[in-house]
Design a protein around this motif. Structure first.
Motif, PDB file in Angstrom:
ATOM      1  N   ALA A  76      71.988  78.090 -11.227  1.00  0.00           N
ATOM      2  CA  ALA A  76      70.396  78.666 -11.593  1.00  0.00           C
ATOM      3  C   ALA A  76      70.706  79.007 -13.139  1.00  0.00           C
ATOM      4  O   ALA A  76      69.714  78.482 -13.702  1.00  0.00           O
ATOM      5  N   LEU A  77      71.755  79.075 -13.925  1.00  0.00           N
ATOM      6  CA  LEU A  77      71.925  79.273 -15.188  1.00  0.00           C
ATOM      7  C   LEU A  77      71.881  77.872 -15.871  1.00  0.00           C
ATOM      8  O   LEU A  77      71.214  77.758 -16.885  1.00  0.00           O
ATOM      9  N   ASP A  78      72.355  76.916 -15.291  1.00  0.00           N
ATOM     10  CA  ASP A  78      72.184  75.542 -15.897  1.00  0.00           C
ATOM     11  C   ASP A  78      70.820  75.129 -15.869  1.00  0.00           C
ATOM     12  O   ASP A  78      70.455  74.149 -16.892  1.00  0.00           O
ATOM     13  N   ARG A 120      65.301  85.932 -15.542  1.00  0.00           N
ATOM     14  CA  ARG A 120      65.872  86.765 -14.263  1.00  0.00           C
ATOM     15  C   ARG A 120      65.018  86.264 -12.990  1.00  0.00           C
ATOM     16  O   ARG A 120      65.564  86.023 -11.989  1.00  0.00           O
ATOM     17  N   ALA A 121      63.731  86.164 -13.235  1.00  0.00           N
ATOM     18  CA  ALA A 121      62.795  85.736 -12.353  1.00  0.00           C
ATOM     19  C   ALA A 121      63.233  84.111 -11.808  1.00  0.00           C
ATOM     20  O   ALA A 121      63.167  84.130 -10.939  1.00  0.00           O
ATOM     21  N   ASP A 125      64.721  83.530  -8.047  1.00  0.00           N
ATOM     22  CA  ASP A 125      64.233  82.595  -7.271  1.00  0.00           C
ATOM     23  C   ASP A 125      65.427  81.628  -6.723  1.00  0.00           C
ATOM     24  O   ASP A 125      65.334  81.198  -5.556  1.00  0.00           O
ATOM     25  N   HIS A 126      66.208  80.967  -7.670  1.00  0.00           N
ATOM     26  CA  HIS A 126      67.216  79.962  -7.343  1.00  0.00           C
ATOM     27  C   HIS A 126      68.091  80.744  -6.432  1.00  0.00           C
ATOM     28  O   HIS A 126      68.572  80.050  -5.163  1.00  0.00           O
ATOM     29  N   LEU A 131      70.952  81.110  -1.365  1.00  0.00           N
ATOM     30  CA  LEU A 131      71.562  81.941  -0.506  1.00  0.00           C
ATOM     31  C   LEU A 131      71.122  82.502   0.920  1.00  0.00           C
ATOM     32  O   LEU A 131      71.740  82.825   1.515  1.00  0.00           O
ATOM     33  N   ILE A 132      69.612  82.696   0.569  1.00  0.00           N
ATOM     34  CA  ILE A 132      69.003  83.082   1.929  1.00  0.00           C
ATOM     35  C   ILE A 132      68.467  82.050   2.659  1.00  0.00           C
ATOM     36  O   ILE A 132      68.221  82.107   3.996  1.00  0.00           O
TER      37      ILE A 132
END
Length: 137
Positions: A76-78, A120-121, A125-126, A131-132
């Motif tokens: 997600a950060l990448d 953060r959004a 989302d990622h 994970l879910i």
């Protein structure tokens, strides 16, 4: 009395202008994003416009040492632009305050907050997708 141009130069306004322009430009890489899709909320034809259709299910606690969580967060950060990644890591990861981040990044606290909220959004989302799954995000 000094000319207006000298005053602007001493305030640092011109020095920050290219950085602010860059922050606005990088924000255009991603379309308008919301933390939660608007389809999750009631529309004007329903009894409570703007309220949740159904409250989201709570996420189960994620263990930061779990490799799945760590990999999803890294991915997600990448995907974030460098400025966004720097702001979210400095604020949420390192615990720096807006003043310290301003000194390092050259962005105003208001710009940081906007970037932080968008970052953060995107990360949320990622993580939800990773994970879910396709269920209750």
């Amino acid at each position: 009395m000094s000319p207006p141009g000298d005053w602007l130069a001493t305030t640092g306004w011109r020095a920050e202008e290219p950085r602010k322009g860059f922050a606005r430009w990088t924000a255009r890489w991603f379309g308008r994003t919301t933390a939660v899709p608007s389809s999750r909320f009631q529309d004007h034809s329903e009894p409570f416009p703007g309220h949740w259709r159904r409250f989201p299910d709570p996420w189960s606690p994620a263990e930061p040492t779990d490799p799945r969580v760590r990999d999803a967060l890294a991915a997600a950060l990448d995907q974030l632009p460098a400025t966004w990644r720097t702001i979210i890591v400095a604020h949420d990861g390192l615990g720096l305050d807006a003043t310290a981040i301003s000194r390092r990044s050259g962005l105003s606290p208001r710009q940081q907050r906007a970037i932080l909220n968008k970052a953060r959004a995107v990360v949320r989302d990622h993580l939800a997708r990773a994970l879910i799954g396709p269920g209750d995000q």
